[in-house]
Motif scaffolding. Structure first.
Motif, PDB file in Angstrom:
ATOM      1  N   SER A 103       0.834  -1.196   0.000  1.00  0.00           N
ATOM      2  CA  SER A 103       0.000   0.000   0.000  1.00  0.00           C
ATOM      3  C   SER A 103       0.869   1.247   0.000  1.00  0.00           C
ATOM      4  N   ASN A 104       0.244   2.392  -0.343  1.00  0.00           N
ATOM      5  CA  ASN A 104       0.961   3.666  -0.346  1.00  0.00           C
ATOM      6  C   ASN A 104       1.527   3.994   1.021  1.00  0.00           C
ATOM      7  N   SER A 105       0.779   3.648   2.093  1.00  0.00           N
ATOM      8  CA  SER A 105       1.247   3.985   3.433  1.00  0.00           C
ATOM      9  C   SER A 105       2.497   3.185   3.805  1.00  0.00           C
ATOM     10  N   GLU A 106       2.666   1.983   3.231  1.00  0.00           N
ATOM     11  CA  GLU A 106       3.871   1.196   3.490  1.00  0.00           C
ATOM     12  C   GLU A 106       5.066   1.752   2.724  1.00  0.00           C
ATOM     13  N   GLU A 107       4.834   2.339   1.563  1.00  0.00           N
ATOM     14  CA  GLU A 107       5.907   2.891   0.753  1.00  0.00           C
ATOM     15  C   GLU A 107       6.298   4.290   1.214  1.00  0.00           C
ATOM     16  N   ASN A 108       5.347   5.063   1.682  1.00  0.00           N
ATOM     17  CA  ASN A 108       5.569   6.460   2.019  1.00  0.00           C
ATOM     18  C   ASN A 108       5.182   6.678   3.482  1.00  0.00           C
ATOM     19  N   PRO A 109       6.174   6.906   4.362  1.00  0.00           N
ATOM     20  CA  PRO A 109       5.860   7.077   5.782  1.00  0.00           C
ATOM     21  C   PRO A 109       4.982   8.297   6.068  1.00  0.00           C
ATOM     22  N   LEU A 110       5.019   9.305   5.193  1.00  0.00           N
ATOM     23  CA  LEU A 110       4.139  10.456   5.395  1.00  0.00           C
ATOM     24  C   LEU A 110       2.676  10.076   5.164  1.00  0.00           C
ATOM     25  N   VAL A 111       2.435   9.204   4.213  1.00  0.00           N
ATOM     26  CA  VAL A 111       1.073   8.720   3.986  1.00  0.00           C
ATOM     27  C   VAL A 111       0.604   7.944   5.208  1.00  0.00           C
ATOM     28  N   ALA A 112       1.482   7.105   5.742  1.00  0.00           N
ATOM     29  CA  ALA A 112       1.122   6.341   6.948  1.00  0.00           C
ATOM     30  C   ALA A 112       0.785   7.280   8.098  1.00  0.00           C
ATOM     31  N   ALA A 113       1.570   8.346   8.272  1.00  0.00           N
ATOM     32  CA  ALA A 113       1.302   9.311   9.338  1.00  0.00           C
ATOM     33  C   ALA A 113      -0.041   9.993   9.127  1.00  0.00           C
ATOM     34  N   ALA A 114      -0.335  10.355   7.885  1.00  0.00           N
ATOM     35  CA  ALA A 114      -1.599  11.030   7.585  1.00  0.00           C
ATOM     36  C   ALA A 114      -2.789  10.115   7.835  1.00  0.00           C
ATOM     37  N   VAL A 115      -2.660   8.851   7.444  1.00  0.00           N
ATOM     38  CA  VAL A 115      -3.754   7.893   7.603  1.00  0.00           C
ATOM     39  C   VAL A 115      -3.966   7.558   9.075  1.00  0.00           C
ATOM     40  N   ASP A 116      -2.871   7.330   9.791  1.00  0.00           N
ATOM     41  CA  ASP A 116      -2.980   6.878  11.182  1.00  0.00           C
ATOM     42  C   ASP A 116      -3.206   8.006  12.183  1.00  0.00           C
ATOM     43  N   GLY A 117      -2.608   9.179  11.939  1.00  0.00           N
ATOM     44  CA  GLY A 117      -2.672  10.235  12.946  1.00  0.00           C
ATOM     45  C   GLY A 117      -3.239  11.553  12.478  1.00  0.00           C
ATOM     46  N   GLY A 118      -3.640  11.640  11.201  1.00  0.00           N
ATOM     47  CA  GLY A 118      -4.231  12.861  10.694  1.00  0.00           C
ATOM     48  C   GLY A 118      -3.232  13.994  10.541  1.00  0.00           C
ATOM     49  N   ALA A 119      -3.762  15.213  10.541  1.00  0.00           N
ATOM     50  CA  ALA A 119      -2.951  16.395  10.264  1.00  0.00           C
ATOM     51  C   ALA A 119      -1.845  16.593  11.301  1.00  0.00           C
ATOM     52  N   ALA A 164      -0.149  14.405  13.105  1.00  0.00           N
ATOM     53  CA  ALA A 164       0.959  13.466  12.880  1.00  0.00           C
ATOM     54  C   ALA A 164       1.735  13.832  11.617  1.00  0.00           C
ATOM     55  N   LEU A 165       1.010  14.243  10.580  1.00  0.00           N
ATOM     56  CA  LEU A 165       1.673  14.616   9.331  1.00  0.00           C
ATOM     57  C   LEU A 165       2.539  15.858   9.533  1.00  0.00           C
ATOM     58  N   GLU A 166       2.008  16.867  10.216  1.00  0.00           N
ATOM     59  CA  GLU A 166       2.778  18.081  10.477  1.00  0.00           C
ATOM     60  C   GLU A 166       4.052  17.773  11.269  1.00  0.00           C
ATOM     61  N   ALA A 167       3.957  16.853  12.220  1.00  0.00           N
ATOM     62  CA  ALA A 167       5.114  16.513  13.049  1.00  0.00           C
ATOM     63  C   ALA A 167       6.241  15.897  12.227  1.00  0.00           C
ATOM     64  N   GLU A 176       1.175  13.299  -2.077  1.00  0.00           N
ATOM     65  CA  GLU A 176       0.463  12.043  -1.846  1.00  0.00           C
ATOM     66  C   GLU A 176      -0.016  11.959  -0.396  1.00  0.00           C
ATOM     67  N   ALA A 177       0.797  12.421   0.522  1.00  0.00           N
ATOM     68  CA  ALA A 177       0.415  12.389   1.940  1.00  0.00           C
ATOM     69  C   ALA A 177      -0.741  13.339   2.217  1.00  0.00           C
ATOM     70  N   LEU A 178      -0.727  14.509   1.595  1.00  0.00           N
ATOM     71  CA  LEU A 178      -1.843  15.445   1.779  1.00  0.00           C
ATOM     72  C   LEU A 178      -3.135  14.856   1.238  1.00  0.00           C
ATOM     73  N   ARG A 226      -7.225  18.231   5.733  1.00  0.00           N
ATOM     74  CA  ARG A 226      -6.496  18.815   4.614  1.00  0.00           C
ATOM     75  C   ARG A 226      -6.722  20.325   4.578  1.00  0.00           C
ATOM     76  N   ARG A 227      -7.951  20.737   4.784  1.00  0.00           N
ATOM     77  CA  ARG A 227      -8.246  22.176   4.759  1.00  0.00           C
ATOM     78  C   ARG A 227      -7.520  22.915   5.876  1.00  0.00           C
ATOM     79  N   SER A 228      -7.374  22.292   7.023  1.00  0.00           N
ATOM     80  CA  SER A 228      -6.735  22.981   8.154  1.00  0.00           C
ATOM     81  C   SER A 228      -5.212  22.999   8.029  1.00  0.00           C
ATOM     82  N   ALA A 229      -4.627  22.001   7.379  1.00  0.00           N
ATOM     83  CA  ALA A 229      -3.163  21.875   7.390  1.00  0.00           C
ATOM     84  C   ALA A 229      -2.491  22.149   6.054  1.00  0.00           C
ATOM     85  N   ALA A 230      -3.191  21.924   4.951  1.00  0.00           N
ATOM     86  CA  ALA A 230      -2.527  21.909   3.649  1.00  0.00           C
ATOM     87  C   ALA A 230      -1.875  23.225   3.276  1.00  0.00           C
ATOM     88  N   GLY A 231      -2.563  24.334   3.495  1.00  0.00           N
ATOM     89  CA  GLY A 231      -2.002  25.613   3.079  1.00  0.00           C
ATOM     90  C   GLY A 231      -0.639  25.870   3.682  1.00  0.00           C
TER      91      GLY A 231
END
Length: 197
Positions: free
Chosen positions: A2-18, A20-23, A40-42, A50-55
């Motif tokens: 899966s994408n989350s296994e290939e990209n740790p940022l995707v895993a952070a976004a899926v598991d911990g939301g904004a 975890a991704l920001e961290a 891909e992580a966004l 996404r609306r709160s963190a992406a910008g």
């Protein structure tokens, strides 16, 4: 895998939301990775997150890639960032500079910039028009939705601001202005069976 296994940022976004991704975001900015790694992580965030963190995250990313003069990545980031309308940032100027650095040596560049009219048509629409124009080059397979079917772009006539298309059903070549091509043709990806034929 899966994408989350290939990209740790995707895993952070899926598991911990904004949060975890920001961290993790800044940890992956150096050394540089392709912008797609971050985008891909966004995409993996919920719409609310996404609306709160992406910008903010995209602005950090844009700054990093501008400093590295990674112009293709800058364009990818701008395409996503424009949705969030960042204040105090002229994304049109950023996009035009990146386009010039990526395509400025091409003989069609000035014409395509003028036809795409990024400043008047809006950045998102202008970039989309520019991208489509770059796919109306010789060798591209196109589809005419209202009758002529599949065709192959055989040549460009930049002086006449158009191109020649040989439509499969007719076997004859037709001249078409670039502006008309934008409106009536769909560029077929190489994976499309009609393009392969």
């Amino acid at each position: 895998m899966s994408n989350s296994e290939e990209n740790p940022l995707v895993a952070a976004a899926v598991d911990g939301g904004a949060d975890a991704l920001e961290a993790m975001w800044l940890d992956f900015l150096d050394p540089p990775r392709p912008a797609a790694f971050f985008l891909e992580a966004l995409d993996a965030l919920s719409e609310t997150d996404r609306r709160s963190a992406a910008g903010q995250l995209l602005q950090l990313l844009l700054d990093a890639y501008q400093q590295r003069e990674a112009h293709v990545d800058v364009l990818a980031i701008v395409r996503m960032l424009v949705e969030y309308r960042p204040r105090g940032m002229d994304l049109t100027e950023v996009a035009q500079s990146a386009l010039s650095n990526v395509h400025g040596e091409e003989e069609w560049f000035d014409l395509f910039v003028r036809i795409a009219d990024i400043e008047s048509s809006g950045l998102a629409d202008g970039l989309e028009r520019f991208d489509k124009l770059t796919r109306l080059l010789p060798g591209s397979v196109v589809y005419h939705r209202t009758g002529w079917g599949e065709g192959l772009v055989t040549s460009n006539d930049l002086g006449e601001e158009g191109f020649q298309v040989r439509f499969k059903g007719e076997g004859a070549e037709r001249f078409m202005p670039f502006t008309t091509g934008l409106d009536v043709l769909q560029v077929l990806p190489g994976s499309d069976l009609r393009a392969r034929l």
